[in-house]
Every structure is written in structure tokens, then in C-alpha cells.
Design a protein around this motif. Structure first.
Motif, PDB file in Angstrom:
ATOM      1  N   TRP A 254       3.632  -0.031   6.980  1.00  0.00           N
ATOM      2  CA  TRP A 254       2.583  -0.350   6.099  1.00  0.00           C
ATOM      3  C   TRP A 254       2.787   0.941   4.931  1.00  0.00           C
ATOM      4  O   TRP A 254       2.975   2.083   5.669  1.00  0.00           O
ATOM      5  CB  TRP A 254       1.354  -0.320   6.509  1.00  0.00           C
ATOM      6  N   LYS A 255       2.694   0.775   3.669  1.00  0.00           N
ATOM      7  CA  LYS A 255       2.821   2.032   3.006  1.00  0.00           C
ATOM      8  C   LYS A 255       1.730   3.205   3.187  1.00  0.00           C
ATOM      9  O   LYS A 255       1.855   4.308   2.673  1.00  0.00           O
ATOM     10  CB  LYS A 255       2.907   1.602   1.471  1.00  0.00           C
ATOM     11  N   HIS A 256       0.803   2.757   3.909  1.00  0.00           N
ATOM     12  CA  HIS A 256      -0.400   3.704   4.169  1.00  0.00           C
ATOM     13  C   HIS A 256      -0.412   4.209   5.871  1.00  0.00           C
ATOM     14  O   HIS A 256      -1.463   4.550   6.325  1.00  0.00           O
ATOM     15  CB  HIS A 256      -1.807   3.106   3.820  1.00  0.00           C
ATOM     16  N   ARG A 257       0.738   4.026   6.255  1.00  0.00           N
ATOM     17  CA  ARG A 257       0.813   4.325   7.482  1.00  0.00           C
ATOM     18  C   ARG A 257       0.470   5.678   8.302  1.00  0.00           C
ATOM     19  O   ARG A 257       0.024   6.138   9.013  1.00  0.00           O
ATOM     20  CB  ARG A 257       2.089   3.898   8.411  1.00  0.00           C
TER      21      ARG A 257
ATOM     22  N   GLU B  69      -1.915   7.685   6.561  1.00  0.00           N
ATOM     23  CA  GLU B  69      -3.336   7.656   6.489  1.00  0.00           C
ATOM     24  C   GLU B  69      -3.916   6.920   7.980  1.00  0.00           C
ATOM     25  O   GLU B  69      -4.850   7.420   8.487  1.00  0.00           O
ATOM     26  CB  GLU B  69      -3.891   7.156   5.357  1.00  0.00           C
TER      27      GLU B  69
END
Length: 92
Positions: free
Chosen positions: A68-71, A73
Motif C-alpha cells: 500500500w502506498k500508505h504502508r 503510516e
């Protein structure tokens, strides 16, 4: 090498509930709830195979931790949620 004892302890402690999203794993043919063991700091970059660096997660969350591109966070939220996790410093 991955210790089966670490995986077993983490899965037992989670009791079938994803330690990331809080949802139960899916039910398998034998009636158990399926979760996967995720190493927060990957073993491939020097993370330890310990209960302080491993969590039990559903397949969806496991994929998010890796792709995920927000991994970053998402992983930070995991440290807030799971008190046994120990932040590891990796020498590069």
C-alpha cells in the motif's frame, strides 16, 4: 530461518483477530480463524524473528503492509495498537 514457536505464540495471542484492523480472520475448514504472521521490520533487512517484531494479520492488512502506498503510516499505527512491539534499528 523462521521460528515456528514465534509464529505459534503470535497467532495464539491474537486469538483469531487481526492485530491491525481488529476484524476476525476468515474461518477455515477445521473451524479455526486464519491469520498470517507479519514481521514489522522484514527479516530480509535484518528484522528479528521475535514476538516483539511479529503480528498476526488478515490477508488484506498483510498486503497493505507490503504494497500500500500508505504502508509507512499504516505501520506506525500498528506500533500504537500492539503494545508488545519493539522498534528495531536496522544498520544499513
Amino acid at each position: 530461518y523462521r521460528s515456528p514457536l514465534v509464529a505459534a505464540w503470535v497467532l495464539d495471542d491474537a486469538a483469531g483477530v487481526c492485530e491491525s484492523c481488529g476484524e476476525p480472520g476468515y474461518e477455515t475448514d477445521d473451524g479455526s480463524l486464519f491469520l498470517e504472521v507479519h514481521h514489522v521490520v522484514p527479516l530480509s533487512i535484518g528484522g528479528s524473528d521475535t514476538v516483539g517484531n511479529a503480528v498476526a494479520v488478515c490477508e488484506t492488512c498483510h498486503g497493505k503492509f507490503h504494497r500500500w502506498k500508505h504502508r509507512v503510516e499504516f505501520t506506525e499505527q500498528l506500533y500504537q495498537r500492539v503494545s508488545r512491539l519493539i522498534r528495531e534499528e536496522i544498520a544499513v
